[in-house]
Write an enzyme that holds these catalytic residues in place. Sequence first.
Site, PDB file in Angstrom:
ATOM      1  N   HIS A 157       0.841  -1.205   0.000  1.00 50.59           N
ATOM      2  CA  HIS A 157       0.000   0.000   0.000  1.00 50.59           C
ATOM      3  C   HIS A 157       0.870   1.247   0.000  1.00 50.59           C
ATOM      4  O   HIS A 157       2.062   1.191   0.294  1.00 50.59           O
ATOM      5  CB  HIS A 157      -0.906   0.030   1.245  1.00 50.59           C
ATOM      6  CG  HIS A 157      -2.079  -0.893   1.152  1.00 50.59           C
ATOM      7  ND1 HIS A 157      -2.009  -2.213   1.503  1.00 50.59           N
ATOM      8  CD2 HIS A 157      -3.366  -0.673   0.742  1.00 50.59           C
ATOM      9  CE1 HIS A 157      -3.191  -2.786   1.315  1.00 50.59           C
ATOM     10  NE2 HIS A 157      -4.039  -1.877   0.853  1.00 50.59           N
ATOM     11  N   LYS A 161      -0.359   4.675   4.756  1.00 50.51           N
ATOM     12  CA  LYS A 161      -1.190   3.687   5.486  1.00 50.51           C
ATOM     13  C   LYS A 161      -0.648   3.453   6.900  1.00 50.51           C
ATOM     14  O   LYS A 161       0.539   3.269   7.087  1.00 50.51           O
ATOM     15  CB  LYS A 161      -1.258   2.366   4.704  1.00 50.51           C
ATOM     16  CG  LYS A 161      -2.247   1.394   5.309  1.00 50.51           C
ATOM     17  CD  LYS A 161      -2.722   0.344   4.320  1.00 50.51           C
ATOM     18  CE  LYS A 161      -3.683  -0.649   4.950  1.00 50.51           C
ATOM     19  NZ  LYS A 161      -4.948  -0.034   5.401  1.00 50.51           N
TER      20      LYS A 161
HETATM   21  N1  LIG Z   1     -12.677  -1.212   3.320  1.00 47.82           N
HETATM   22  C1  LIG Z   1     -12.190  -0.674   2.192  1.00 47.82           C
HETATM   23  O1  LIG Z   1     -12.594  -1.032   1.061  1.00 47.82           O
HETATM   24  C2  LIG Z   1     -11.166   0.410   2.302  1.00 47.82           C
HETATM   25  C3  LIG Z   1     -10.758   0.790   3.537  1.00 47.82           C
HETATM   26  N2  LIG Z   1      -9.921   1.847   3.686  1.00 47.82           N
HETATM   27  C4  LIG Z   1      -9.647   2.247   5.068  1.00 47.82           C
HETATM   28  O2  LIG Z   1     -10.336   3.473   5.322  1.00 47.82           O
HETATM   29  C5  LIG Z   1      -9.643   4.219   6.313  1.00 47.82           C
HETATM   30  C6  LIG Z   1      -9.386   5.643   5.797  1.00 47.82           C
HETATM   31  O3  LIG Z   1      -8.517   5.625   4.693  1.00 47.82           O
HETATM   32  P1  LIG Z   1      -8.095   6.984   3.939  1.00 47.82           P
HETATM   33  O4  LIG Z   1      -9.293   7.674   3.416  1.00 47.82           O
HETATM   34  O5  LIG Z   1      -6.995   6.598   3.023  1.00 47.82           O
HETATM   35  O6  LIG Z   1      -7.470   7.799   5.168  1.00 47.82           O
HETATM   36  P2  LIG Z   1      -7.434   9.381   5.383  1.00 47.82           P
HETATM   37  O7  LIG Z   1      -6.493   9.611   6.529  1.00 47.82           O
HETATM   38  O8  LIG Z   1      -7.161  10.073   4.103  1.00 47.82           O
HETATM   39  O9  LIG Z   1      -8.925   9.742   5.826  1.00 47.82           O
HETATM   40  C7  LIG Z   1      -9.460   9.510   7.105  1.00 47.82           C
HETATM   41  C8  LIG Z   1     -10.272  10.734   7.480  1.00 47.82           C
HETATM   42  O10 LIG Z   1     -10.971  10.513   8.697  1.00 47.82           O
HETATM   43  C9  LIG Z   1     -10.869  11.720   9.450  1.00 47.82           C
HETATM   44  N3  LIG Z   1     -11.185  11.612  10.860  1.00 47.82           N
HETATM   45  C10 LIG Z   1     -10.356  11.423  11.928  1.00 47.82           C
HETATM   46  N4  LIG Z   1     -11.051  11.506  13.075  1.00 47.82           N
HETATM   47  C11 LIG Z   1     -12.341  11.773  12.742  1.00 47.82           C
HETATM   48  C12 LIG Z   1     -13.531  12.020  13.490  1.00 47.82           C
HETATM   49  N5  LIG Z   1     -13.531  12.021  14.834  1.00 47.82           N
HETATM   50  N6  LIG Z   1     -14.671  12.278  12.815  1.00 47.82           N
HETATM   51  C13 LIG Z   1     -14.688  12.322  11.478  1.00 47.82           C
HETATM   52  N7  LIG Z   1     -13.590  12.119  10.701  1.00 47.82           N
HETATM   53  C14 LIG Z   1     -12.432  11.839  11.335  1.00 47.82           C
HETATM   54  C15 LIG Z   1      -9.418  12.143   9.186  1.00 47.82           C
HETATM   55  O11 LIG Z   1      -9.170  13.481   9.607  1.00 47.82           O
HETATM   56  P3  LIG Z   1      -7.645  14.019   9.770  1.00 47.82           P
HETATM   57  O12 LIG Z   1      -7.384  14.827   8.539  1.00 47.82           O
HETATM   58  O13 LIG Z   1      -7.691  14.842  11.000  1.00 47.82           O
HETATM   59  O14 LIG Z   1      -6.747  12.847   9.907  1.00 47.82           O
HETATM   60  C16 LIG Z   1      -9.360  11.964   7.678  1.00 47.82           C
HETATM   61  O15 LIG Z   1      -9.896  13.071   6.986  1.00 47.82           O
HETATM   62  C17 LIG Z   1      -8.372   3.403   6.635  1.00 47.82           C
HETATM   63  O16 LIG Z   1      -8.603   2.612   7.775  1.00 47.82           O
HETATM   64  C18 LIG Z   1      -8.213   2.515   5.398  1.00 47.82           C
HETATM   65  O17 LIG Z   1      -7.485   1.348   5.648  1.00 47.82           O
HETATM   66  C19 LIG Z   1      -9.439   2.541   2.636  1.00 47.82           C
HETATM   67  C20 LIG Z   1      -9.797   2.185   1.367  1.00 47.82           C
HETATM   68  C21 LIG Z   1     -10.694   1.072   1.093  1.00 47.82           C
HETATM   69  O1  LIG Z   2      -5.631   2.061   3.478  1.00 48.92           O
HETATM   70  C1  LIG Z   2      -5.968   1.828   2.291  1.00 48.92           C
HETATM   71  O2  LIG Z   2      -5.723   2.627   1.383  1.00 48.92           O
HETATM   72  C2  LIG Z   2      -6.695   0.582   2.000  1.00 48.92           C
HETATM   73  N1  LIG Z   2      -7.155  -0.102   3.008  1.00 48.92           N
HETATM   74  C3  LIG Z   2      -7.899  -1.307   2.943  1.00 48.92           C
HETATM   75  C4  LIG Z   2      -7.148  -2.413   3.618  1.00 48.92           C
HETATM   76  O3  LIG Z   2      -6.561  -2.186   4.694  1.00 48.92           O
HETATM   77  O4  LIG Z   2      -7.141  -3.533   3.106  1.00 48.92           O
HETATM   78  C5  LIG Z   2      -8.412  -1.619   1.565  1.00 48.92           C
HETATM   79  C6  LIG Z   2      -7.524  -1.209   0.436  1.00 48.92           C
HETATM   80  O5  LIG Z   2      -6.528  -2.157   0.264  1.00 48.92           O
HETATM   81  C7  LIG Z   2      -6.969   0.205   0.601  1.00 48.92           C
END
Ligand SMILES: NC(=O)C1=CN([C@@H]2O[C@H](COP(=O)(O)OP(=O)(O)OC[C@H]3O[C@@H](n4cnc5c(N)ncnc54)[C@H](OP(=O)(O)O)[C@@H]3O)[C@@H](O)[C@H]2O)C=CC1
Ligand SMILES: O=C(O)C1=N[C@H](C(=O)O)C[C@H](O)C1
Length: 268
Positions: A157, A161
Amino acid sequence: MSDMRVVIAGAAGHMGRVLVRLVQETAGMKLVGAIEPEGHVAIGEDAGLLAGVGRTLVAVSSDMDAALAQADGIIDFTIPRVSVEIAGLAAKHRKVHVCGTTGFSDAENDAIASSARIGTIVKSGNFSLGVNLLAALVKRAAEALDEDFDIEILEMHHNRKIDAPSGTALMFGEAAARGRGIELAARSDRGRDGQTGARRRGDIGFAALRGGTVVGDHSVIFAGPAERIVMSHHAEDRALFARGALKAALWAHGRPAGLYSMADVLGL
Ligand SMILES: NC(=O)C1=CN([C@@H]2O[C@H](COP(=O)(O)OP(=O)(O)OC[C@H]3O[C@@H](n4cnc5c(N)ncnc54)[C@H](OP(=O)(O)O)[C@@H]3O)[C@@H](O)[C@H]2O)C=CC1
Ligand SMILES: O=C(O)C1=N[C@H](C(=O)O)C[C@H](O)C1
């Protein structure tokens, strides 16, 4: 039927912005809230402008309770502690919670499962069709191959991450463990360094690489005597996950309380 009204948690994050954009393009869905924590630079900004899709008249706010009160569901790609909080609040309001966050401790997973006794939650470490189909194939392969085949799960990744192994790698690990009829927690090997000794027969190994802007690459390797089977998935665009999460939200709308997976949504 009227549109499903959704709130995006983490609306200014990488997944959040893609979700805000795709809600605009999804029939039967309307954006009514966008959440970031108190003090975040995005508070007060228009969520659509942040996502690059023009004004939506939905301002980013930190008031999750108020946002949930006027919504049918919340889509959450944030951090574990916040997802546990959202699961409780969404259950209290009887609203759908789609949870894509990864990196949960056992206690956090248990807390979400307990909220699903009264709330409708769809939770998955990966919302893509390809990964969920591959998980079913991994289970089948693990059923067919005995412990002469070592199972190793490799993921790469982007350099932002914060959790490892990825949620997807753990999904594949669970699928392989179910296929083998073993407990993943008891048989996983999650970090090798130094004088590790020989590989333990029957363990499921994990390795995590981090670098650049890789969206998400996963391989499940079945390494046997003189042959290797490698099952891989490469995600090329975060829209893949966002589309799956929106599909899950529409599927869950009106369903009874419970903890559902993306495999349930896809009927796999
Ligand atoms: N299941 C799936 O298919 C996928 C899962 N993911 C997962 O999703 C999660 C997020 O990934 P990603 O978007 O890349 O990460 P980012 O860090 O870009 O986004 C996370 C966001 O959540 C915000 N946040 C933190 N605390 C709060 C709160 N109390 N209330 C609301 N928002 C809050 C963060 O704010 P701040 O700017 O302050 O950090 C940030 O804007 C990870 O755990 C990732 O592994 C990602 C892609 C696909
Ligand atoms: O953090 C990410 O970006 C992603 N998180 C998910 C994971 O932990 O598997 C899904 C995807 O791979 C992207």
